[in-house]
Design a protein around this motif. Sequence first.
Motif, PDB file in Angstrom:
ATOM      1  N   TRP A 138       4.003  31.342 -32.186  1.00 54.53           N
ATOM      2  CA  TRP A 138       4.375  32.178 -33.533  1.00 54.53           C
ATOM      3  C   TRP A 138       3.344  32.291 -34.422  1.00 54.53           C
ATOM      4  O   TRP A 138       3.202  33.251 -34.955  1.00 54.53           O
ATOM      5  CB  TRP A 138       5.613  31.282 -33.953  1.00 54.53           C
ATOM      6  CG  TRP A 138       6.433  32.384 -35.003  1.00 54.53           C
ATOM      7  CD1 TRP A 138       7.345  32.866 -34.866  1.00 54.53           C
ATOM      8  CD2 TRP A 138       6.261  32.073 -36.290  1.00 54.53           C
ATOM      9  NE1 TRP A 138       7.720  33.526 -36.038  1.00 54.53           N
ATOM     10  CE2 TRP A 138       7.065  33.026 -37.101  1.00 54.53           C
ATOM     11  CE3 TRP A 138       5.275  31.376 -37.341  1.00 54.53           C
ATOM     12  CZ2 TRP A 138       7.031  33.164 -38.331  1.00 54.53           C
ATOM     13  CZ3 TRP A 138       5.446  31.674 -38.444  1.00 54.53           C
ATOM     14  CH2 TRP A 138       6.509  32.521 -38.964  1.00 54.53           C
ATOM     15  N   VAL A 139       2.807  31.027 -34.751  1.00 53.23           N
ATOM     16  CA  VAL A 139       1.382  31.019 -35.439  1.00 53.23           C
ATOM     17  C   VAL A 139       0.394  32.190 -35.072  1.00 53.23           C
ATOM     18  O   VAL A 139       0.000  33.019 -36.015  1.00 53.23           O
ATOM     19  CB  VAL A 139       0.981  29.815 -35.514  1.00 53.23           C
ATOM     20  CG1 VAL A 139      -0.655  29.878 -36.297  1.00 53.23           C
ATOM     21  CG2 VAL A 139       1.538  28.768 -36.231  1.00 53.23           C
ATOM     22  N   ARG A 140       0.061  32.245 -33.740  1.00 51.22           N
ATOM     23  CA  ARG A 140      -0.815  33.221 -33.280  1.00 51.22           C
ATOM     24  C   ARG A 140      -0.309  34.647 -33.607  1.00 51.22           C
ATOM     25  O   ARG A 140      -0.945  35.499 -34.011  1.00 51.22           O
ATOM     26  CB  ARG A 140      -1.020  32.984 -31.759  1.00 51.22           C
ATOM     27  CG  ARG A 140      -2.093  31.904 -31.594  1.00 51.22           C
ATOM     28  CD  ARG A 140      -2.665  31.830 -30.095  1.00 51.22           C
ATOM     29  NE  ARG A 140      -1.834  31.625 -29.009  1.00 51.22           N
ATOM     30  CZ  ARG A 140      -1.037  30.433 -28.946  1.00 51.22           C
ATOM     31  NH1 ARG A 140      -1.689  29.423 -29.486  1.00 51.22           N
ATOM     32  NH2 ARG A 140      -0.188  30.449 -27.970  1.00 51.22           N
ATOM     33  N   MET A 141       0.841  34.858 -33.278  1.00 51.89           N
ATOM     34  CA  MET A 141       1.662  36.052 -33.500  1.00 51.89           C
ATOM     35  C   MET A 141       1.304  36.496 -34.955  1.00 51.89           C
ATOM     36  O   MET A 141       1.064  37.666 -35.441  1.00 51.89           O
ATOM     37  CB  MET A 141       3.040  36.142 -33.154  1.00 51.89           C
ATOM     38  CG  MET A 141       3.841  37.348 -33.623  1.00 51.89           C
ATOM     39  SD  MET A 141       5.669  37.398 -33.482  1.00 51.89           S
ATOM     40  CE  MET A 141       5.997  36.440 -35.028  1.00 51.89           C
ATOM     41  N   SER A 142       1.782  35.587 -35.866  1.00 53.06           N
ATOM     42  CA  SER A 142       1.760  35.743 -37.407  1.00 53.06           C
ATOM     43  C   SER A 142       0.257  36.031 -37.781  1.00 53.06           C
ATOM     44  O   SER A 142       0.129  37.078 -38.656  1.00 53.06           O
ATOM     45  CB  SER A 142       2.357  34.679 -38.225  1.00 53.06           C
ATOM     46  OG  SER A 142       3.684  34.389 -37.741  1.00 53.06           O
ATOM     47  N   ASN A 143      -0.682  35.431 -37.462  1.00 52.41           N
ATOM     48  CA  ASN A 143      -2.026  35.719 -37.913  1.00 52.41           C
ATOM     49  C   ASN A 143      -2.544  36.856 -37.340  1.00 52.41           C
ATOM     50  O   ASN A 143      -3.023  37.704 -37.977  1.00 52.41           O
ATOM     51  CB  ASN A 143      -2.965  34.485 -37.442  1.00 52.41           C
ATOM     52  CG  ASN A 143      -2.834  33.464 -38.176  1.00 52.41           C
ATOM     53  OD1 ASN A 143      -2.268  33.296 -39.622  1.00 52.41           O
ATOM     54  ND2 ASN A 143      -2.848  32.156 -37.679  1.00 52.41           N
ATOM     55  N   ARG A 144      -2.192  37.278 -36.085  1.00 52.57           N
ATOM     56  CA  ARG A 144      -2.366  38.442 -35.425  1.00 52.57           C
ATOM     57  C   ARG A 144      -2.035  39.659 -36.191  1.00 52.57           C
ATOM     58  O   ARG A 144      -2.738  40.613 -36.723  1.00 52.57           O
ATOM     59  CB  ARG A 144      -2.012  38.769 -34.063  1.00 52.57           C
ATOM     60  CG  ARG A 144      -1.917  40.114 -33.523  1.00 52.57           C
ATOM     61  CD  ARG A 144      -1.739  40.252 -32.141  1.00 52.57           C
ATOM     62  NE  ARG A 144      -0.115  39.876 -31.795  1.00 52.57           N
ATOM     63  CZ  ARG A 144       0.919  40.530 -32.127  1.00 52.57           C
ATOM     64  NH1 ARG A 144       0.889  41.799 -32.705  1.00 52.57           N
ATOM     65  NH2 ARG A 144       2.050  40.012 -31.905  1.00 52.57           N
ATOM     66  N   ILE A 145      -0.596  39.685 -36.554  1.00 55.47           N
ATOM     67  CA  ILE A 145      -0.032  40.784 -37.275  1.00 55.47           C
ATOM     68  C   ILE A 145      -0.535  40.570 -39.066  1.00 55.47           C
ATOM     69  O   ILE A 145      -1.128  41.830 -39.471  1.00 55.47           O
ATOM     70  CB  ILE A 145       1.323  40.407 -37.435  1.00 55.47           C
ATOM     71  CG1 ILE A 145       1.951  40.744 -36.011  1.00 55.47           C
ATOM     72  CG2 ILE A 145       1.821  41.747 -38.397  1.00 55.47           C
ATOM     73  CD1 ILE A 145       3.596  40.166 -36.122  1.00 55.47           C
ATOM     74  N   LEU A 146      -0.719  39.462 -39.365  1.00 60.10           N
ATOM     75  CA  LEU A 146      -1.112  39.500 -41.079  1.00 60.10           C
ATOM     76  C   LEU A 146      -2.622  39.786 -41.114  1.00 60.10           C
ATOM     77  O   LEU A 146      -2.863  40.365 -42.246  1.00 60.10           O
ATOM     78  CB  LEU A 146      -0.636  38.184 -41.826  1.00 60.10           C
ATOM     79  CG  LEU A 146       0.573  37.736 -41.648  1.00 60.10           C
ATOM     80  CD1 LEU A 146       0.876  36.254 -41.940  1.00 60.10           C
ATOM     81  CD2 LEU A 146       1.502  38.675 -42.582  1.00 60.10           C
ATOM     82  N   ASP A 147      -3.351  39.451 -40.023  1.00 57.93           N
ATOM     83  CA  ASP A 147      -4.927  39.691 -40.310  1.00 57.93           C
ATOM     84  C   ASP A 147      -5.073  41.160 -40.020  1.00 57.93           C
ATOM     85  O   ASP A 147      -6.322  41.828 -40.058  1.00 57.93           O
ATOM     86  CB  ASP A 147      -5.666  38.940 -39.329  1.00 57.93           C
ATOM     87  CG  ASP A 147      -5.710  37.655 -40.000  1.00 57.93           C
ATOM     88  OD1 ASP A 147      -5.245  37.290 -41.001  1.00 57.93           O
ATOM     89  OD2 ASP A 147      -5.901  36.483 -38.979  1.00 57.93           O
ATOM     90  N   HIS A 148      -4.067  42.017 -39.470  1.00 58.65           N
ATOM     91  CA  HIS A 148      -4.563  43.493 -39.224  1.00 58.65           C
ATOM     92  C   HIS A 148      -3.581  44.463 -39.943  1.00 58.65           C
ATOM     93  O   HIS A 148      -3.170  45.400 -39.292  1.00 58.65           O
ATOM     94  CB  HIS A 148      -4.418  43.464 -37.667  1.00 58.65           C
ATOM     95  CG  HIS A 148      -5.304  42.809 -37.063  1.00 58.65           C
ATOM     96  ND1 HIS A 148      -5.223  41.686 -36.450  1.00 58.65           N
ATOM     97  CD2 HIS A 148      -6.801  43.039 -36.576  1.00 58.65           C
ATOM     98  CE1 HIS A 148      -6.559  41.242 -35.778  1.00 58.65           C
ATOM     99  NE2 HIS A 148      -7.342  42.383 -35.928  1.00 58.65           N
ATOM    100  N   CYS A 149      -3.234  44.025 -40.960  1.00 63.32           N
ATOM    101  CA  CYS A 149      -2.265  45.110 -41.953  1.00 63.32           C
ATOM    102  C   CYS A 149      -2.605  44.995 -43.245  1.00 63.32           C
ATOM    103  O   CYS A 149      -3.354  44.002 -43.553  1.00 63.32           O
ATOM    104  CB  CYS A 149      -0.817  44.601 -41.673  1.00 63.32           C
ATOM    105  SG  CYS A 149      -0.289  43.163 -42.618  1.00 63.32           S
TER     106      CYS A 149
END
Lengths: 147, 323
Positions: B312-323
Amino acid sequence: MAQFQSYNKLLVSGQEGIVNYKTGDFVLGFVIHCQYPSYRGSYLSCIQEFKVFVDGEEIPEERMYFHLNGKQFLIGEFKDLYKEYWFTLDKAKLLVLKDGGLEEGSTHAVKMTMKHLIPYTGYNGDYLVLDSADEKELTVAGEVNAL
Amino acid sequence: MNRQIELSLTLYALSGEYTTGKYSLEDCLRAAHEMGYKGIELVACQMIPEYPYPSKKWMDEFVAMLKKYELEPVCYSAYIDMGTHPDRDLTREEIIESTLMDMTYAKYMGFHLVRTQHAISPQIFREMRPYAEKIGIRLAIEMHAPHNPEVPVWKEFLEIMKDSDGWLGVVPDFSIFAESPHRLHLIQAVEDFGCRPEKVDEIVAGHRAGTDEETLLAGDYTEAERKFIRDLFHDYGDGHAHLEWLDLVLPYTFYIHGKFWYLEEDGIDRTIPCDRILPIIRKSGFTGYMASEYEGHHFSDTIDAREQLGRWVRMSNRILDHC
């Protein structure tokens, strides 16, 4: 109810087994342990029904004493115990009266069922009332003479 | 890296490990530290042994552990246990008493936020505002499914928050955006409730295709399968997350419950559309903590919560770092 389901397995505590309760030379009964079946604790007043079966036989309510928070209660008193919090990790001790207790080393099917209200769930008026059940094979190991 | 939104861990995510005795409270805090979280949320009625009256000794020990594991106390989660008495709901005095005391315990342990629940009622919530300001604790109501911003009482709550100078707010829980069942729910339906696997697939496909509840219930199903149908509509609505609700709550959001039940290895949440939710939160200008709230422990005791949290942390960072 899909939620909460996994916590039912906490109800009959397997770790402690069954211990006979001896007073002087007389074995008054036996003790089994139980844990509240949820991610959090609750008030004893939220437990609407609590039944125990040993080897398929229901233990009459008047033959069970429920020991928690350094106090002891009859099952029929639960409805009034709105200040008795059953903490998540605390194992309640249940003293079951049975002359002579159970045979040392013998194994028994211990089943508990509980109907309990989840006190914060009145989202649309009605509270969620869960039916929890758990059964474990427990072995009689040792005796105590105080709880 | 995006640091406008920090990730915290609600210790509740480790409920499975905690309730079975695998993790002590300190193990939970150590795990939070090891996983890189900066802050934690405490569910008071779950982890305080003397609840509802935590002792000074316990609180001092808890604060010392937070220091040891370099964790900020972010959110103290309080409950309004309205149904405590078999014959009546809590009274106004009882609700105020428990809320006030929770605020003092939270303050003592260094939290700045108390999460409460909808049953506090609009009137009492409004009355707590002066205390919030005097104590220096923000008070927020969790918005959890089946509630949403369109529920009448929530319209009142949101108005009260609007006029509170930032002392009263909301903690949206992602359960309000759940739109399709997660893997653990499907496994539970078959293994614990005896639904036939092919019928579960059929029902899920029907729900996804927009078939309504009554039509599905009229099908050739067992009682367990009919219960599964009712749970589907209860938990996932009509199968479409109402992302427009975010705009209604984000102006008053103090903290976020990043609820999830199960993530596959690919780190895509197919139950709660985080790929669409998180960019909206980011663009709203929200600053603060978003908690990882793994909740699969209600469905299965065989899942590794830490592995799920990592995904979940990886998912969140992936999304938040690219928007």
